[in-house]
Design an enzyme around this catalytic site. Structure first.
Site, short mmCIF file in Angstrom:
data_model
loop_
_atom_site.label_atom_id
_atom_site.label_comp_id
_atom_site.label_asym_id
_atom_site.label_seq_id
_atom_site.Cartn_x
_atom_site.Cartn_y
_atom_site.Cartn_z
N ASN A 1 45.07 -74.61 -45.07
CA ASN A 1 44.93 -74.46 -43.62
C ASN A 1 45.83 -75.47 -42.92
O ASN A 1 45.62 -76.68 -43.02
CB ASN A 1 43.47 -74.67 -43.22
CG ASN A 1 42.57 -73.55 -43.71
OD1 ASN A 1 42.57 -72.47 -43.14
ND2 ASN A 1 41.82 -73.81 -44.78
N GLU A 2 46.83 -74.96 -42.22
CA GLU A 2 47.78 -75.81 -41.53
C GLU A 2 47.16 -76.44 -40.28
O GLU A 2 46.15 -75.94 -39.76
CB GLU A 2 49.02 -75.00 -41.12
CG GLU A 2 49.82 -74.44 -42.28
CD GLU A 2 50.67 -75.52 -42.95
OE1 GLU A 2 50.48 -76.71 -42.65
OE2 GLU A 2 51.50 -75.16 -43.79
N PRO A 3 47.74 -77.55 -39.78
CA PRO A 3 47.28 -78.09 -38.50
C PRO A 3 47.28 -77.00 -37.44
O PRO A 3 48.21 -76.19 -37.35
CB PRO A 3 48.33 -79.17 -38.20
CG PRO A 3 48.80 -79.61 -39.54
CD PRO A 3 48.81 -78.37 -40.39
N SER B 1 44.65 -74.92 -37.38
CA SER B 1 43.67 -73.94 -37.86
C SER B 1 42.34 -74.14 -37.17
O SER B 1 41.83 -75.27 -37.06
CB SER B 1 43.50 -74.07 -39.38
OG SER B 1 44.69 -73.76 -40.06
N ASP C 1 53.91 -74.38 -42.90
CA ASP C 1 54.81 -75.24 -42.13
C ASP C 1 55.82 -75.91 -43.04
O ASP C 1 55.60 -76.06 -44.25
CB ASP C 1 54.01 -76.33 -41.40
CG ASP C 1 53.18 -75.77 -40.26
OD1 ASP C 1 53.42 -74.62 -39.87
OD2 ASP C 1 52.29 -76.50 -39.77
#
Length: 641
Positions: A156-158, A160, A172
């Site tokens: 989960n990327e920043p 999310s 990313d």
């Protein structure tokens, strides 16, 4: 050890990472046994990566010992790159089978893994089915998690959302850069992944997160003591009623209870605590140590220190003198004719010159991390040896190997040399190296070529420092010889090779890499081999006169409160060190395994050495161009031995 009121997630701190892994495995095993005895299944949420390996190793050990069955276990893994076939080296599926699933009695029908081959237009439907499978299984009982430096959980990327569910996401650039070493270059990292969402992970009844090593310290502090937000998805664990983080001492080092325990209550003010508190105070206020006042102490939580040890100036002077005593231009000690009244004695100053053994995990760590000190030891007349613990052969680009192989072909052709095996080499270059696919494992022949490239570079770098070829030792420790990113466990053979070298050279000083943030753990494994060897040799007569110093620099640096020997470098020595690093041409311009720091290794080393010198200067010490710092090993360590 008092937990800070700012800690928003429960944390358990262990002296060693292996102890934390065993504790996590024990909790999982106890739950499996308890539910199995009631005829119930246990649902585990699992992850790939370096952090959970120790947990899986312990679970496999328990199974093989007849103490644990996985017959009633269901597993769901959190993520998978996309596209990614299950048999590829970097796949979650292969990782889980290699480390756990192939070694226990789990029903294959109870193993759920995200499908990295699913067409994009079918991904949403697949993810919905994955979520339904978790619900049908009754939900996840224990979710195992790791965390990367950016605070990801799963992939989960920043940004999310807390309520996000299993989905296909775009990775990313920082995430792909961090993964570059697993894929033999960032350009080979998939741009997408299927991952359980934050909400999916938080739906587990129990969450155990593992975080080990100095490289995780900052993100652990942000995750535990910072505010929850989508920019650091791991902070959402603060909202979970039964989440716990299992840490080793290194990963916990930035928590307030470790970094500044005096802010939480009474502490035992020993020399180490006083030194750290005063240096932190000075750096926080941007003041020299001798300029700190009673008011500075009182206004920044150090009233108890001031009350216990009198006025601020006496405390300042004690810490200043301690820090000043770390600085030495003679890391191996002085000869008699250079000693002066008032000199602070070093370890075994009666021995000069000394035999010095510098251990280098990879073929360039010696010059990157302590090249200036290495040059100074040689220049001052010591008998300096370098032991290259691994070949470093996986960190060479294919085009470099091809260039050297073609040189051999052209050389033999030009001089009409009929070398044995040349035809076979030429055929192998045509059939394998020129047609090699991204991420494909190297053949033994290619690994040998790459190993020779790095050995030649190491030899040239050592010559720049004045170390003769006869004093270079190429250990090629067996644990490294897998041809893959993932290495074998340290074995008795690795330790025995190290013991044999030490007993044959009987050094008075040993220098070892204490830079444990190397993302693939080679430094940690190499240090463990050295320290285990030292324990074996500790009763040898020669060892009584031996001191073990740990250096850093490739991935991070010691802080002033940790440094016990600070070797200042002149601008000329900085330049000579740079030239020695440049001899490692295969690592120049663009390293195959750069980690998360995009700078070249020489740039990192120079910046860190300059920063250490600047920090000493701001604390009120002499101003130098650069400083290399060292910490002495006292026979006690948090490293898994």
């Amino acid at each position: 050890m008092v937990a800070s009121p700012n800690e928003r997630i429960a944390c358990r701190i262990f002296s060693r990472a292996s102890d934390a892994s065993i504790a996590a495995a024990a909790e999982i095993a106890n739950l499996i046994r308890a539910k199995s005895s009631r005829g119930e299944q246990t649902v585990l949420g699992l992850v790939a990566g370096s952090s959970p390996v120790g947990v899986y190793t312990e679970l496999v050990r328990l199974h093989r010992a007849g103490e644990l069955s996985f017959a009633s276990v269901v597993t769901f893994n959190s993520d998978e790159y996309h596209p990614m076939h299950s048999g590829e080296l970097q796949s979650t599926s292969r990782f889980m089978h290699d480390h756990l699933l192939d070694h226990v009695d789990i029903d294959p029908a109870n193993v759920y893994l995200p499908d990295g081959t699913i067409p994009k237009d079918q991904a949403a439907a697949f993810c919905a089915r994955y979520e339904q499978s978790i619900r049908d299984a009754g939900g996840i009982d224990i979710q195992l998690l790791g965390v990367n430096r950016a605070g990801h959980i799963g992939l989960n990327e920043p940004g999310s959302d807390r309520s996000s569910r299993t989905r296909l996401i775009t990775l990313d650039t920082p995430t792909r850069t961090d993964a570059a070493s697993d894929f033999f270059g960032a350009e080979n990292v998939p741009r997408h992944a299927i991952t359980m969402g934050v909400g999916t992970l938080l739906s587990a009844r129990r969450i155990l997160m593992l975080a080990f090593g100095e490289g995780k310290a900052d993100v652990v502090a942000r995750m535990v003591e910072g505010y929850a937000g989508a920019n650091v998805p791991a902070t959402f664990l603060q909202d979970h009623p039964s989440a716990e983080i299992l840490l080793d001492e290194a990963s916990a080092s930035a928590l307030t209870r470790i970094r500044s325990p005096w802010l939480l209550g009474e502490v035992a003010w020993d020399d180490a605590a006083i030194r750290r508190a005063v240096i932190d105070l000075a750096e926080g206020l941007d003041k020299a140590i001798l300029k700190l006042t009673d008011g500075d102490y009182n206004e920044n939580g150090l009233q108890d220190l001031l009350a216990a040890h009198g006025n601020s100036y006496d405390i300042n002077l004690t810490v200043f003198r301690q820090l000043q005593s770390t600085i030495t231009g003679w890391p191996g000690g002085k000869p008699e004719h250079r000693k002066r009244p008032g000199d602070r004695p070093g370890h075994r100053d009666d021995i000069f010159p000394k035999r010095v053994m510098v251990f280098s995990p990879h073929p360039d760590d010696d010059v990157i991390s302590m090249g200036g000190t290495l040059i100074r030891l040689v220049d001052q007349g010591h008998d300096v040896h370098i032991a290259y613990q691994t070949s470093g052969n996986i960190a060479v680009f294919d085009e470099d190997a091809l260039r050297f192989a073609e040189f051999v072909e052209d050389f033999c052709s030009e001089f009409e040399i009929q070398a044995d095996g040349l035809d076979q080499l030429s055929q192998h270059i045509d059939s394998f190296l020129r047609k090699k696919q991204p991420g494909q494992l190297d053949s033994d022949e290619v690994l040998r070529i790459k190993g020779l490239i790095r050995r030649g570079e190491a030899r040239q770098g050592a010559r720049c420092c004045g170390v003769p070829d006869a004093n270079l030792h190429y250990l090629d420790l067996p644990f490294y010889q897998t041809g893959r990113i993932t290495k074998s466990p340290l074995s008795k053979k690795d330790v025995d090779i190290t013991v044999d070298l030490l007993r044959s050279t009987q050094p008075h000083q040993i220098y070892a890499a204490g830079d444990l943030s190397d993302p693939h753990g080679t430094h940690r494994t190499c240090l463990s081999a050295i320290l285990q060897a030292c324990v074996i040799c500790q009763n040898d007569p020669w060892y009584e006169a031996c001191a073990v110093w740990m250096y850093r620099g490739a991935w991070q640096e010691w802080s002033p409160h940790q440094i016990e020997m600070a070797v200042p470098l002149s601008p000329l020595e900085v330049s000579r060190k740079r030239v020695a690093i440049f001899k490692h041409e295969s690592q120049k311009d663009r390293a195959l395994f750069p980690g998360s720091d995009i700078r070249e290794f020489w740039q990192r080393a120079e910046a860190r050495n300059a920063d250490t010198a600047m920090r000493y200067d701001k604390l009120g010490l002499a101003e130098y161009a650069a400083i290399e710092g060292f910490v002495r090993w006292d026979g006690k360590t948090g490293i898994d031995l």
